[in-house]
Structures are given as structure tokens and as C-alpha cells.
Design a protein around this motif. Structure first.
Motif, PDB file in Angstrom:
ATOM      1  N   SER A 161       0.831  -1.209   0.000  1.00 54.85           N
ATOM      2  CA  SER A 161       0.000   0.000   0.000  1.00 54.85           C
ATOM      3  C   SER A 161       0.859   1.250   0.000  1.00 54.85           C
ATOM      4  CB  SER A 161      -0.916   0.031   1.231  1.00 54.85           C
ATOM      5  OG  SER A 161      -2.005  -0.817   1.068  1.00 54.85           O
ATOM      6  N   VAL A 162       1.873   1.268   0.858  1.00 54.13           N
ATOM      7  CA  VAL A 162       2.745   2.443   0.965  1.00 54.13           C
ATOM      8  C   VAL A 162       3.560   2.624  -0.308  1.00 54.13           C
ATOM      9  CG1 VAL A 162       4.762   3.368   2.166  1.00 54.13           C
ATOM     10  CG2 VAL A 162       2.855   2.429   3.476  1.00 54.13           C
ATOM     11  N   MET A 163       4.135   1.562  -0.819  1.00 57.25           N
ATOM     12  CA  MET A 163       5.044   1.668  -1.965  1.00 57.25           C
ATOM     13  C   MET A 163       4.316   1.921  -3.279  1.00 57.25           C
ATOM     14  SD  MET A 163       7.623   1.617  -0.153  1.00 57.25           S
ATOM     15  CE  MET A 163       8.742   2.060  -1.426  1.00 57.25           C
ATOM     16  N   THR A 164       3.041   1.538  -3.372  1.00 57.28           N
ATOM     17  CA  THR A 164       2.290   1.747  -4.613  1.00 57.28           C
ATOM     18  C   THR A 164       1.328   2.934  -4.523  1.00 57.28           C
ATOM     19  OG1 THR A 164       0.486   0.275  -3.939  1.00 57.28           O
ATOM     20  CG2 THR A 164       2.336  -0.724  -5.152  1.00 57.28           C
ATOM     21  N   GLY A 165       1.017   3.362  -3.303  1.00 59.54           N
ATOM     22  CA  GLY A 165       0.004   4.406  -3.125  1.00 59.54           C
ATOM     23  C   GLY A 165      -1.401   3.866  -3.312  1.00 59.54           C
ATOM     24  N   ASP A 166      -1.555   2.551  -3.375  1.00 57.96           N
ATOM     25  CA  ASP A 166      -2.849   1.912  -3.597  1.00 57.96           C
ATOM     26  C   ASP A 166      -3.340   1.322  -2.272  1.00 57.96           C
ATOM     27  OD1 ASP A 166      -5.054   0.423  -4.373  1.00 57.96           O
ATOM     28  OD2 ASP A 166      -4.085  -0.416  -6.151  1.00 57.96           O
ATOM     29  N   GLU A 167      -4.300   1.993  -1.654  1.00 61.29           N
ATOM     30  CA  GLU A 167      -4.795   1.574  -0.341  1.00 61.29           C
ATOM     31  C   GLU A 167      -5.632   0.301  -0.386  1.00 61.29           C
ATOM     32  OE1 GLU A 167      -6.790   4.942   1.314  1.00 61.29           O
ATOM     33  OE2 GLU A 167      -4.950   6.140   1.378  1.00 61.29           O
TER      34      GLU A 167
ATOM     35  N   PHE B 258      -4.783  -2.631  -1.130  1.00 60.65           N
ATOM     36  CA  PHE B 258      -4.073  -3.767  -0.549  1.00 60.65           C
ATOM     37  C   PHE B 258      -4.367  -3.872   0.942  1.00 60.65           C
ATOM     38  CE2 PHE B 258      -1.229  -2.980  -4.230  1.00 60.65           C
ATOM     39  CZ  PHE B 258      -1.344  -4.221  -4.819  1.00 60.65           C
ATOM     40  N   GLU B 259      -4.196  -2.768   1.634  1.00 58.34           N
ATOM     41  CA  GLU B 259      -4.426  -2.778   3.075  1.00 58.34           C
ATOM     42  C   GLU B 259      -5.907  -2.935   3.395  1.00 58.34           C
ATOM     43  OE1 GLU B 259      -2.818  -0.484   7.029  1.00 58.34           O
ATOM     44  OE2 GLU B 259      -2.386   0.371   5.081  1.00 58.34           O
ATOM     45  N   GLU B 260      -6.773  -2.338   2.599  1.00 57.96           N
ATOM     46  CA  GLU B 260      -8.213  -2.457   2.816  1.00 57.96           C
ATOM     47  C   GLU B 260      -8.660  -3.911   2.697  1.00 57.96           C
ATOM     48  OE1 GLU B 260      -9.929   0.188  -0.054  1.00 57.96           O
ATOM     49  OE2 GLU B 260      -9.313   1.987   1.055  1.00 57.96           O
ATOM     50  N   ALA B 261      -8.060  -4.654   1.782  1.00 57.16           N
ATOM     51  CA  ALA B 261      -8.412  -6.070   1.609  1.00 57.16           C
ATOM     52  C   ALA B 261      -8.095  -6.851   2.877  1.00 57.16           C
ATOM     53  CB  ALA B 261      -7.658  -6.666   0.420  1.00 57.16           C
ATOM     54  N   TYR B 262      -7.056  -6.461   3.576  1.00 56.05           N
ATOM     55  CA  TYR B 262      -6.710  -7.132   4.829  1.00 56.05           C
ATOM     56  C   TYR B 262      -7.634  -6.690   5.960  1.00 56.05           C
ATOM     57  CZ  TYR B 262      -4.291  -8.637   8.994  1.00 56.05           C
ATOM     58  OH  TYR B 262      -4.001  -9.228  10.192  1.00 56.05           O
ATOM     59  N   ASN B 263      -7.969  -5.418   5.987  1.00 51.46           N
ATOM     60  CA  ASN B 263      -8.704  -4.848   7.110  1.00 51.46           C
ATOM     61  C   ASN B 263     -10.204  -5.082   7.073  1.00 51.46           C
ATOM     62  OD1 ASN B 263      -6.411  -3.834   8.348  1.00 51.46           O
ATOM     63  ND2 ASN B 263      -6.487  -1.923   7.189  1.00 51.46           N
ATOM     64  N   GLU B 264     -10.723  -5.648   5.982  1.00 52.04           N
ATOM     65  CA  GLU B 264     -12.166  -5.864   5.901  1.00 52.04           C
ATOM     66  C   GLU B 264     -12.638  -6.694   7.083  1.00 52.04           C
ATOM     67  OE1 GLU B 264     -12.943  -7.696   2.144  1.00 52.04           O
ATOM     68  OE2 GLU B 264     -13.178  -5.783   1.157  1.00 52.04           O
ATOM     69  N   LYS B 265     -13.745  -6.274   7.691  1.00 59.03           N
ATOM     70  CA  LYS B 265     -14.298  -6.999   8.830  1.00 59.03           C
ATOM     71  C   LYS B 265     -15.752  -7.360   8.520  1.00 59.03           C
ATOM     72  CE  LYS B 265     -11.501  -4.915  12.496  1.00 59.03           C
ATOM     73  NZ  LYS B 265     -10.298  -4.798  11.885  1.00 59.03           N
ATOM     74  N   ASN B 266     -15.956  -7.980   7.386  1.00 53.55           N
ATOM     75  CA  ASN B 266     -17.327  -8.298   6.985  1.00 53.55           C
ATOM     76  C   ASN B 266     -17.610  -9.793   7.084  1.00 53.55           C
ATOM     77  OD1 ASN B 266     -15.754  -9.139   4.891  1.00 53.55           O
ATOM     78  ND2 ASN B 266     -16.777  -7.948   3.315  1.00 53.55           N
ATOM     79  N   GLY B 267     -16.964 -10.460   8.035  1.00 50.78           N
ATOM     80  CA  GLY B 267     -17.250 -11.868   8.246  1.00 50.78           C
ATOM     81  C   GLY B 267     -16.441 -12.809   7.385  1.00 50.78           C
TER      82      GLY B 267
ATOM     83  N   ILE C 183     -10.231  -7.584  -3.920  1.00 47.98           N
ATOM     84  CA  ILE C 183     -10.247  -6.251  -4.539  1.00 47.98           C
ATOM     85  C   ILE C 183     -11.158  -6.247  -5.765  1.00 47.98           C
ATOM     86  CG2 ILE C 183      -8.831  -4.587  -5.826  1.00 47.98           C
ATOM     87  CD1 ILE C 183      -6.518  -5.283  -3.869  1.00 47.98           C
ATOM     88  N   GLU C 184     -11.044  -7.308  -6.578  1.00 52.63           N
ATOM     89  CA  GLU C 184     -11.878  -7.414  -7.781  1.00 52.63           C
ATOM     90  C   GLU C 184     -13.352  -7.537  -7.411  1.00 52.63           C
ATOM     91  OE1 GLU C 184     -12.461 -10.803 -11.071  1.00 52.63           O
ATOM     92  OE2 GLU C 184     -10.428  -9.970 -10.998  1.00 52.63           O
ATOM     93  N   ASP C 185     -13.669  -8.356  -6.398  1.00 52.46           N
ATOM     94  CA  ASP C 185     -15.063  -8.506  -5.964  1.00 52.46           C
ATOM     95  C   ASP C 185     -15.640  -7.174  -5.505  1.00 52.46           C
ATOM     96  OD1 ASP C 185     -15.065 -11.196  -6.524  1.00 52.46           O
ATOM     97  OD2 ASP C 185     -14.797 -11.845  -4.434  1.00 52.46           O
ATOM     98  N   ARG C 186     -14.825  -6.411  -4.760  1.00 52.52           N
ATOM     99  CA  ARG C 186     -15.295  -5.110  -4.286  1.00 52.52           C
ATOM    100  C   ARG C 186     -15.567  -4.193  -5.471  1.00 52.52           C
ATOM    101  NH1 ARG C 186     -11.262  -2.408  -1.492  1.00 52.52           N
ATOM    102  NH2 ARG C 186     -10.890  -4.302  -0.337  1.00 52.52           N
ATOM    103  N   GLY C 187     -14.705  -4.247  -6.487  1.00 58.48           N
ATOM    104  CA  GLY C 187     -14.907  -3.434  -7.682  1.00 58.48           C
ATOM    105  C   GLY C 187     -16.162  -3.834  -8.434  1.00 58.48           C
ATOM    106  N   LEU C 188     -16.398  -5.151  -8.527  1.00 58.19           N
ATOM    107  CA  LEU C 188     -17.620  -5.624  -9.189  1.00 58.19           C
ATOM    108  C   LEU C 188     -18.866  -5.177  -8.438  1.00 58.19           C
ATOM    109  CD1 LEU C 188     -16.560  -9.257 -10.173  1.00 58.19           C
ATOM    110  CD2 LEU C 188     -17.039  -7.359 -11.724  1.00 58.19           C
ATOM    111  N   GLN C 189     -18.827  -5.277  -7.101  1.00 55.48           N
ATOM    112  CA  GLN C 189     -19.976  -4.840  -6.309  1.00 55.48           C
ATOM    113  C   GLN C 189     -20.229  -3.352  -6.491  1.00 55.48           C
ATOM    114  OE1 GLN C 189     -19.071  -6.041  -2.312  1.00 55.48           O
ATOM    115  NE2 GLN C 189     -19.470  -8.203  -2.724  1.00 55.48           N
ATOM    116  N   ARG C 190     -19.155  -2.568  -6.494  1.00 58.02           N
ATOM    117  CA  ARG C 190     -19.289  -1.129  -6.686  1.00 58.02           C
ATOM    118  C   ARG C 190     -19.848  -0.838  -8.077  1.00 58.02           C
ATOM    119  NH1 ARG C 190     -13.992   1.134  -5.551  1.00 58.02           N
ATOM    120  NH2 ARG C 190     -14.519   0.683  -3.404  1.00 58.02           N
ATOM    121  N   GLY C 191     -19.382  -1.576  -9.082  1.00 58.44           N
ATOM    122  CA  GLY C 191     -19.874  -1.398 -10.444  1.00 58.44           C
ATOM    123  C   GLY C 191     -21.346  -1.743 -10.577  1.00 58.44           C
ATOM    124  N   ARG C 192     -21.751  -2.826  -9.925  1.00 65.06           N
ATOM    125  CA  ARG C 192     -23.171  -3.202  -9.951  1.00 65.06           C
ATOM    126  C   ARG C 192     -24.026  -2.125  -9.297  1.00 65.06           C
ATOM    127  NH1 ARG C 192     -21.228  -8.615  -8.213  1.00 65.06           N
ATOM    128  NH2 ARG C 192     -21.098  -9.830 -10.120  1.00 65.06           N
TER     129      ARG C 192
END
Length: 170
Positions: free
Chosen positions: A101-107, A109-118, A132-141
């Protein structure tokens, strides 16, 4: 360390740039602005630069730690412009994803770890990118549904104005 024993000073720079090679100086005095009168008193250490994205495939394979995933990410981004992960299991998932996350500026990566949705915690980069892809698909839908509702409301308004349908509120 025993009393009076000294260790040498080693300066290492891990350069993660993948769009261009390291082009800065590799000596301390080339990197610092030191007034000429003080230069004789400043040790001009060599800076050992490791260009992570420019490591060979063989060099990346030598890493046995989670850093192998990090190095592989930057090498693939340089070579292909994309990243396709291996299924290597991560021992230090949070730390590896924080570093990416730090080296790419893409949060993401860290968000995928921090998810607390069961969902269970990720174990490798394949799972991280799937999440990350699933989250993008959900957002797109979600955006698609919202856009569809907006178009439908506009269409209904136009039909109502044209007298093609009657206002159900009347």
C-alpha cells in the motif's frame, strides 16, 4: 556487540520505481548539499541501491520470505504493466499488504486485509486480488443500478411530459 567493537556503516536504498531506473547519485555527497568548506569532514559513503523492479526472475526466486511477493509485484509491473500473483502463502499478511500500500500508493491492498465483513483473512495475493476485484464488481453493480434508476426516472418524466402516460398521483 562487545564493548569497544564497532560495526561498519552500510547504506542501503531499496528503490521500488518500475517506470524508470534509478538515476540519482550513488554516493552520499552526490545526494546531500554540503558546503564546500565542510566536504573534507563528511564521509562520502557509497549508497548501495537495489532496484527491486529490475531484479531478474532468478534473483526474485532467491527470496524465501514474503518480500518475494513484493519483489515479484514490482518486477511484473515493470515487465508487463500488470500483476498476476502466485499462490505463495504469506506469513506476515498485514505487514506485506501495508508495504505494498505504501510503496504503490494503492490503499486497496491494506483495505483487503482490514475488511471486517465476516470473511476469513486473506492468506496469499490471489485472495487479496480476488477480494479487490469482488469489491470493484460490487461497486460497479451498485453504480449500474443507480444509473438505471436515473435513466428510468428520466424516461418516465419524458413520457409523462409527452402525454404518453398519465401521472399516477392524480
Amino acid at each position: 556487540q562487545k564493548t569497544g567493537e564497532r560495526y561498519p556503516v552500510i547504506t542501503l536504498v531499496l528503490y521500488f520505481g518500475y517506470e524508470k531506473r534509478w538515476s540519482q547519485g550513488k554516493r552520499l555527497l552526490e545526494r546531500l548539499k554540503v558546503p564546500e568548506k565542510f566536504r573534507p569532514y563528511v564521509n562520502d559513503y557509497k549508497i548501495n541501491v537495489f532496484e527491486i523492479a529490475y531484479l531478474s526472475r532468478e534473483q526474485v526466486e532467491l527470496f524465501k520470505s514474503d518480500f518475494r511477493v513484493v519483489a515479484d509485484y514490482f518486477v511484473q509491473k515493470r515487465e508487463k504493466g500488470d500483476y498476476i500473483p502466485e499462490a505463495q502463502e504469506l506469513k506476515h499478511v498485514q505487514e506485506t499488504l501495508q508495504l505494498l500500500s505504501v510503496m504503490t500508493g494503492d490503499e486497496r491492498f491494506e483495505e483487503a486485509y482490514n475488511e471486517k465483513n465476516g470473511k476469513r483473512r486473506v492468506k496469499n495475493m490471489c485472495e487479496v486480488l480476488d477480494r479487490i476485484e469482488d469489491r470493484g464488481l460490487q461497486r460497479g453493480r451498485q453504480e449500474g443500478l443507480q444509473e438505471g434508476e436515473n435513466i428510468l426516472a428520466l424516461l418516465m418524466q419524458k413520457l409523462l411530459e409527452a402525454g404518453r402516460i398519465e401521472d399516477v398521483k392524480k
